[in-house]
Design a protein around this motif. Structure first.
Motif, PDB file in Angstrom:
ATOM      1  N   MET A  61       0.826  -1.182   0.000  1.00 45.53           N
ATOM      2  CA  MET A  61       0.000   0.000   0.000  1.00 45.53           C
ATOM      3  C   MET A  61       0.869   1.243   0.000  1.00 45.53           C
ATOM      4  O   MET A  61       1.819   1.351   0.746  1.00 45.53           O
ATOM      5  CB  MET A  61      -0.833   0.010   1.265  1.00 45.53           C
ATOM      6  N   GLU A  62       0.495   2.166  -0.802  1.00 44.82           N
ATOM      7  CA  GLU A  62       1.252   3.402  -0.898  1.00 44.82           C
ATOM      8  C   GLU A  62       0.542   4.490  -0.080  1.00 44.82           C
ATOM      9  O   GLU A  62      -0.675   4.622  -0.128  1.00 44.82           O
ATOM     10  CB  GLU A  62       1.328   3.829  -2.361  1.00 44.82           C
ATOM     11  N   LYS A  63       1.337   5.287   0.696  1.00 43.95           N
ATOM     12  CA  LYS A  63       0.773   6.355   1.529  1.00 43.95           C
ATOM     13  C   LYS A  63       0.374   7.529   0.660  1.00 43.95           C
ATOM     14  O   LYS A  63       0.952   7.781  -0.386  1.00 43.95           O
ATOM     15  CB  LYS A  63       1.802   6.825   2.558  1.00 43.95           C
ATOM     16  N   GLU A  64      -0.611   8.279   1.133  1.00 45.38           N
ATOM     17  CA  GLU A  64      -1.036   9.484   0.417  1.00 45.38           C
ATOM     18  C   GLU A  64      -0.025  10.616   0.591  1.00 45.38           C
ATOM     19  O   GLU A  64       0.198  11.391  -0.320  1.00 45.38           O
ATOM     20  CB  GLU A  64      -2.386   9.963   0.939  1.00 45.38           C
ATOM     21  N   ARG A  65       0.577  10.698   1.816  1.00 46.67           N
ATOM     22  CA  ARG A  65       1.518  11.772   2.128  1.00 46.67           C
ATOM     23  C   ARG A  65       2.811  11.169   2.663  1.00 46.67           C
ATOM     24  O   ARG A  65       2.775  10.155   3.349  1.00 46.67           O
ATOM     25  CB  ARG A  65       0.929  12.689   3.198  1.00 46.67           C
ATOM     26  N   PRO A  66       3.934  11.847   2.445  1.00 47.62           N
ATOM     27  CA  PRO A  66       5.188  11.343   3.008  1.00 47.62           C
ATOM     28  C   PRO A  66       5.217  11.541   4.526  1.00 47.62           C
ATOM     29  O   PRO A  66       4.437  12.293   5.098  1.00 47.62           O
ATOM     30  CB  PRO A  66       6.255  12.176   2.319  1.00 47.62           C
ATOM     31  N   ASP A  67       6.172  10.859   5.190  1.00 50.15           N
ATOM     32  CA  ASP A  67       6.263  10.901   6.656  1.00 50.15           C
ATOM     33  C   ASP A  67       6.612  12.285   7.200  1.00 50.15           C
ATOM     34  O   ASP A  67       6.260  12.607   8.327  1.00 50.15           O
ATOM     35  CB  ASP A  67       7.313   9.903   7.147  1.00 50.15           C
ATOM     36  N   ASN A  68       7.318  13.100   6.469  1.00 51.51           N
ATOM     37  CA  ASN A  68       7.747  14.392   7.012  1.00 51.51           C
ATOM     38  C   ASN A  68       6.688  15.493   6.853  1.00 51.51           C
ATOM     39  O   ASN A  68       6.945  16.640   7.170  1.00 51.51           O
ATOM     40  CB  ASN A  68       9.075  14.828   6.384  1.00 51.51           C
ATOM     41  N   ILE A  69       5.520  15.177   6.389  1.00 47.01           N
ATOM     42  CA  ILE A  69       4.430  16.145   6.268  1.00 47.01           C
ATOM     43  C   ILE A  69       3.502  15.954   7.472  1.00 47.01           C
ATOM     44  O   ILE A  69       3.065  14.849   7.768  1.00 47.01           O
ATOM     45  CB  ILE A  69       3.621  15.932   4.964  1.00 47.01           C
ATOM     46  N   VAL A  70       3.201  17.060   8.165  1.00 51.37           N
ATOM     47  CA  VAL A  70       2.319  17.000   9.336  1.00 51.37           C
ATOM     48  C   VAL A  70       0.894  17.185   8.851  1.00 51.37           C
ATOM     49  O   VAL A  70       0.537  18.209   8.284  1.00 51.37           O
ATOM     50  CB  VAL A  70       2.690  18.096  10.364  1.00 51.37           C
ATOM     51  N   TYR A  71       0.098  16.153   9.100  1.00 49.19           N
ATOM     52  CA  TYR A  71      -1.296  16.202   8.675  1.00 49.19           C
ATOM     53  C   TYR A  71      -2.157  15.520   9.732  1.00 49.19           C
ATOM     54  O   TYR A  71      -1.787  14.491  10.294  1.00 49.19           O
ATOM     55  CB  TYR A  71      -1.463  15.486   7.324  1.00 49.19           C
ATOM     56  N   SER A  72      -3.292  16.112  10.007  1.00 54.38           N
ATOM     57  CA  SER A  72      -4.235  15.536  10.956  1.00 54.38           C
ATOM     58  C   SER A  72      -5.581  15.431  10.257  1.00 54.38           C
ATOM     59  O   SER A  72      -5.976  16.333   9.519  1.00 54.38           O
ATOM     60  CB  SER A  72      -4.352  16.435  12.186  1.00 54.38           C
ATOM     61  N   ASP A  73      -6.282  14.355  10.520  1.00 59.44           N
ATOM     62  CA  ASP A  73      -7.591  14.181   9.886  1.00 59.44           C
ATOM     63  C   ASP A  73      -8.592  15.240  10.376  1.00 59.44           C
ATOM     64  O   ASP A  73      -9.484  15.635   9.633  1.00 59.44           O
ATOM     65  CB  ASP A  73      -8.151  12.782  10.184  1.00 59.44           C
ATOM     66  N   ILE A  92      12.533  17.912  10.651  1.00 61.09           N
ATOM     67  CA  ILE A  92      13.759  17.220  11.037  1.00 61.09           C
ATOM     68  C   ILE A  92      14.871  18.225  11.322  1.00 61.09           C
ATOM     69  O   ILE A  92      15.686  18.025  12.203  1.00 61.09           O
ATOM     70  CB  ILE A  92      14.185  16.232   9.918  1.00 61.09           C
ATOM     71  N   GLY A  93      14.872  19.363  10.665  1.00 59.80           N
ATOM     72  CA  GLY A  93      15.928  20.351  10.831  1.00 59.80           C
ATOM     73  C   GLY A  93      15.696  21.324  11.998  1.00 59.80           C
ATOM     74  O   GLY A  93      16.477  22.233  12.203  1.00 59.80           O
ATOM     75  N   ALA A  94      14.636  21.119  12.748  1.00 61.25           N
ATOM     76  CA  ALA A  94      14.325  22.029  13.858  1.00 61.25           C
ATOM     77  C   ALA A  94      15.287  21.798  15.018  1.00 61.25           C
ATOM     78  O   ALA A  94      15.835  20.716  15.172  1.00 61.25           O
ATOM     79  CB  ALA A  94      12.901  21.795  14.319  1.00 61.25           C
ATOM     80  N   PRO A  95      15.491  22.828  15.848  1.00 63.50           N
ATOM     81  CA  PRO A  95      16.377  22.654  16.996  1.00 63.50           C
ATOM     82  C   PRO A  95      15.788  21.659  18.002  1.00 63.50           C
ATOM     83  O   PRO A  95      14.586  21.455  18.064  1.00 63.50           O
ATOM     84  CB  PRO A  95      16.471  24.047  17.612  1.00 63.50           C
ATOM     85  N   VAL A  96      16.666  21.081  18.773  1.00 64.68           N
ATOM     86  CA  VAL A  96      16.262  20.096  19.769  1.00 64.68           C
ATOM     87  C   VAL A  96      15.551  20.804  20.928  1.00 64.68           C
ATOM     88  O   VAL A  96      16.003  21.843  21.401  1.00 64.68           O
ATOM     89  CB  VAL A  96      17.497  19.328  20.296  1.00 64.68           C
ATOM     90  N   ILE A  97      14.464  20.229  21.370  1.00 64.17           N
ATOM     91  CA  ILE A  97      13.749  20.783  22.516  1.00 64.17           C
ATOM     92  C   ILE A  97      14.342  20.169  23.773  1.00 64.17           C
ATOM     93  O   ILE A  97      14.342  18.959  23.944  1.00 64.17           O
ATOM     94  CB  ILE A  97      12.245  20.464  22.429  1.00 64.17           C
ATOM     95  N   THR A  98      14.867  21.049  24.630  1.00 61.43           N
ATOM     96  CA  THR A  98      15.426  20.553  25.882  1.00 61.43           C
ATOM     97  C   THR A  98      14.562  21.058  27.036  1.00 61.43           C
ATOM     98  O   THR A  98      14.069  22.189  27.028  1.00 61.43           O
ATOM     99  CB  THR A  98      16.863  21.068  26.087  1.00 61.43           C
ATOM    100  N   VAL A  99      14.404  20.234  28.013  1.00 58.10           N
ATOM    101  CA  VAL A  99      13.616  20.582  29.182  1.00 58.10           C
ATOM    102  C   VAL A  99      14.513  21.336  30.157  1.00 58.10           C
ATOM    103  O   VAL A  99      15.561  20.841  30.551  1.00 58.10           O
ATOM    104  CB  VAL A  99      13.033  19.317  29.849  1.00 58.10           C
TER     105      VAL A  99
END
Length: 132
Positions: free
Chosen positions: A1-13, A28-35
């Motif tokens: 089965m082929e996905k409609e969108r690639p993994d790096n695209i943020v999508y919510s139903d 993926i290129g965003a800075p690391v979130i540190t607590v």
């Protein structure tokens, strides 16, 4: 089965493409979130607030004690025996009578030999102020 969108695209139903609405980074290129360690900041804040509240509590306690002393003196003077209408601003003296009842007088404690309780002045609020 082929996905409609690639993994790096943020999508919510429910919301669709919502990468710009997320409170965190989604690429993926965003800075690391540190607590950040906020425990020491919280403990300093709690300590400062507790000190401030303790100071306010002590101030209120002192005010309450002064108010209760003032109330007790006023209760003592108003429950004493006097057969005149006190004048605002005049100084009066409270004594213990021979019958054991308290009475109010204009005569000073050095002018006769009675047991002196206190010296008072009536203010404009009809409140008796103790004069030391």
């Amino acid at each position: 089965m082929e996905k409609e969108r690639p993994d790096n695209i943020v999508y919510s139903d429910q919301k669709g493409y919502n990468a710009s609405l997320l409170p965190y980074s989604s690429s993926i290129g965003a800075p690391v979130i540190t607590v950040v360690d906020v425990v020491s900041w919280k403990s300093r804040g709690i300590s400062n607030v507790n000190k401030e509240l303790a100071n306010k509590f002590n101030e209120l306690k002192i005010q309450y004690e002064n108010l209760m002393k003032e109330y007790e003196w006023n209760e003592l003077v108003y429950s004493s025996k006097f057969s005149f209408e006190p004048v605002i601003g005049e100084i009066y003296h409270l004594y213990v009578g021979d019958d054991g009842l308290n009475f109010l007088s204009l005569i000073g404690p050095h002018e006769w030999n009675k047991q002196h309780i206190g010296t008072f002045k009536l203010n404009s609020d009809k409140k008796w102020i103790v004069i030391e």
